[in-house]
Design a protein around this motif. Structure first.
Motif, PDB file in Angstrom:
ATOM      1  N   HIS A   1       0.803  -1.261  -0.162  1.00 34.73           N
ATOM      2  CA  HIS A   1      -0.147   0.071  -0.011  1.00 34.73           C
ATOM      3  C   HIS A   1       0.828   1.418   0.111  1.00 34.73           C
ATOM      4  CE1 HIS A   1      -3.429  -2.380   0.636  1.00 34.73           C
ATOM      5  NE2 HIS A   1      -2.845  -3.201   1.473  1.00 34.73           N
ATOM      6  N   PRO A   2       0.917   2.064  -0.966  1.00 35.42           N
ATOM      7  CA  PRO A   2       1.641   3.321  -1.142  1.00 35.42           C
ATOM      8  C   PRO A   2       1.755   4.073   0.308  1.00 35.42           C
ATOM      9  CG  PRO A   2       0.237   3.325  -3.093  1.00 35.42           C
ATOM     10  CD  PRO A   2      -0.176   2.068  -2.241  1.00 35.42           C
ATOM     11  N   SER A   3       0.564   4.380   0.884  1.00 36.05           N
ATOM     12  CA  SER A   3       0.590   5.133   2.204  1.00 36.05           C
ATOM     13  C   SER A   3       1.636   4.621   3.143  1.00 36.05           C
ATOM     14  CB  SER A   3      -0.730   5.225   2.606  1.00 36.05           C
ATOM     15  OG  SER A   3      -1.291   3.782   3.195  1.00 36.05           O
TER      16      SER A   3
ATOM     17  N   PHE B   1       9.025   1.905   5.219  1.00 29.52           N
ATOM     18  CA  PHE B   1      10.044   0.801   4.682  1.00 29.52           C
ATOM     19  C   PHE B   1      11.496   1.465   4.901  1.00 29.52           C
ATOM     20  CE2 PHE B   1       6.219  -1.496   3.979  1.00 29.52           C
ATOM     21  CZ  PHE B   1       6.444  -2.835   3.943  1.00 29.52           C
ATOM     22  N   SER B   2      12.036   1.520   5.867  1.00 30.50           N
ATOM     23  CA  SER B   2      13.469   2.209   5.769  1.00 30.50           C
ATOM     24  C   SER B   2      14.222   1.542   6.720  1.00 30.50           C
ATOM     25  CB  SER B   2      13.251   3.667   6.552  1.00 30.50           C
ATOM     26  OG  SER B   2      12.691   3.499   7.813  1.00 30.50           O
TER      27      SER B   2
ATOM     28  N   THR C   1       4.974  -2.169  -5.308  1.00 25.29           N
ATOM     29  CA  THR C   1       4.412  -2.666  -6.426  1.00 25.29           C
ATOM     30  C   THR C   1       3.721  -1.509  -7.140  1.00 25.29           C
ATOM     31  OG1 THR C   1       4.463  -4.797  -5.457  1.00 25.29           O
ATOM     32  CG2 THR C   1       3.013  -4.451  -7.356  1.00 25.29           C
ATOM     33  N   PRO C   2       2.512  -0.921  -6.299  1.00 20.39           N
ATOM     34  CA  PRO C   2       1.779   0.128  -7.164  1.00 20.39           C
ATOM     35  C   PRO C   2       2.726   0.994  -7.790  1.00 20.39           C
ATOM     36  CG  PRO C   2       1.080  -0.371  -4.935  1.00 20.39           C
ATOM     37  CD  PRO C   2       2.207  -1.073  -5.044  1.00 20.39           C
ATOM     38  N   ARG C   3       3.752   1.596  -7.169  1.00 11.96           N
ATOM     39  CA  ARG C   3       4.519   2.663  -7.510  1.00 11.96           C
ATOM     40  C   ARG C   3       5.328   2.235  -8.674  1.00 11.96           C
ATOM     41  NH1 ARG C   3       6.700   7.422  -5.928  1.00 11.96           N
ATOM     42  NH2 ARG C   3       5.835   7.402  -3.898  1.00 11.96           N
ATOM     43  N   LEU C   4       5.925   1.082  -8.726  1.00 15.86           N
ATOM     44  CA  LEU C   4       6.520   0.241  -9.918  1.00 15.86           C
ATOM     45  C   LEU C   4       5.621   0.330 -11.162  1.00 15.86           C
ATOM     46  CD1 LEU C   4       8.907  -0.595 -10.976  1.00 15.86           C
ATOM     47  CD2 LEU C   4       8.371  -2.893 -10.014  1.00 15.86           C
ATOM     48  N   MET C   5       4.521  -0.124 -10.900  1.00 15.79           N
ATOM     49  CA  MET C   5       3.359  -0.303 -11.971  1.00 15.79           C
ATOM     50  C   MET C   5       3.022   1.037 -12.551  1.00 15.79           C
ATOM     51  SD  MET C   5       0.907  -3.245 -10.737  1.00 15.79           S
ATOM     52  CE  MET C   5       0.100  -3.103 -12.071  1.00 15.79           C
ATOM     53  N   SER C   6       2.654   2.124 -11.554  1.00 17.64           N
ATOM     54  CA  SER C   6       2.342   3.447 -12.000  1.00 17.64           C
ATOM     55  C   SER C   6       3.590   4.233 -12.810  1.00 17.64           C
ATOM     56  CB  SER C   6       2.163   4.237 -11.040  1.00 17.64           C
ATOM     57  OG  SER C   6       1.973   5.663 -11.232  1.00 17.64           O
TER      58      SER C   6
END
Length: 220
Positions: free
Chosen positions: A100-102, A107-108, A119-124
């Motif tokens: 989920h992008p939010s 994740f650091s 995954t959402p960011r990569l697809m976008s």
């Protein structure tokens, strides 16, 4: 290299197959009996266990792994798995899947994540890359170095169409890593000329992206 993948769903199995094809040893871990499909990746080791439990990771001998990939469909689980792998077993490299992008900001390194894959960011980004000419598209973020893998398709109006790579005043710390032209990869040799329609791949600091985009595709 030994790699443990927590989450044996479609994503985990696909990653496992790629890694095995590249000669690596893979252990797939999942707490759901329905996900233990050893016939799908017969060359991998399989473990029915909850990767969020310390005892399960001890059974998996996580301390012998070079990389742990937290690839479940639950962001909370992926964070816990990454943190345990890094702090309890000193795994050199952890990769966390962001569902989920939010939640991406979590994740650091503070949660033991060396590399996050959204995954959402990569697809976008892939959609943008496919349809955008003249605008910089961020494909991937290297969190540990605050740099990004970015792409720009050279527009016809770029002032550097026909110019050699060496003659472009690239912003500081920006590195041109590849030129995609005519469905082939071109090495960015200093004497190679840039052409309209070239897809340029860069490793760039985030604060240099605006200058890079304005340089190759001025909006004014």
């Amino acid at each position: 290299m030994r790699v443990a993948i927590a989450g044996a769903g479609a994503v985990g199995r696909s990653v496992a197959l790629e890694l095995i094809d590249n000669g690596h040893q893979v252990l797939l871990i999942d707490k759901s009996p329905a996900s233990i499909r050893s016939e799908a990746v017969p060359e991998a080791q399989w473990l029915l266990a909850d990767a969020c439990e310390l005892s399960s990771l001890e059974e998996a001998q996580l301390e012998t792994c070079d990389v742990v990939i937290a690839a479940t469909g639950d962001d909370k689980a992926n964070l816990v798995i990454s943190l345990l792998a890094k702090t309890e077993f000193s795994v050199p490299r952890t990769v966390g899947r962001v569902n989920h992008p939010s939640n991406e900001w979590l994740f650091s390194e503070s949660w033991g994540v060396d590399v996050s894959v959204s995954t959402p960011r990569l697809m976008s980004a892939l959609v943008e890359e496919a349809v955008t000419v003249g605008d910089l598209v961020r494909l991937f973020t290297f969190r540990q170095s605050n740099t990004n893998l970015v792409e720009l398709t050279m527009p016809d109006h770029s002032p550097f169409v026909g110019q050699r790579v060496r003659d472009v005043p690239w912003p500081q710390d920006v590195v041109l890593v590849a030129i995609l032209r005519d469905n082939a990869i071109q090495t960015p040799d200093q004497d190679r000329s840039l052409e309209a329609g070239d897809e340029l791949l860069f490793v760039s600091p985030e604060d240099a992206e605006d200058d890079l985009g304005q340089l190759l595709s001025p909006k004014d």
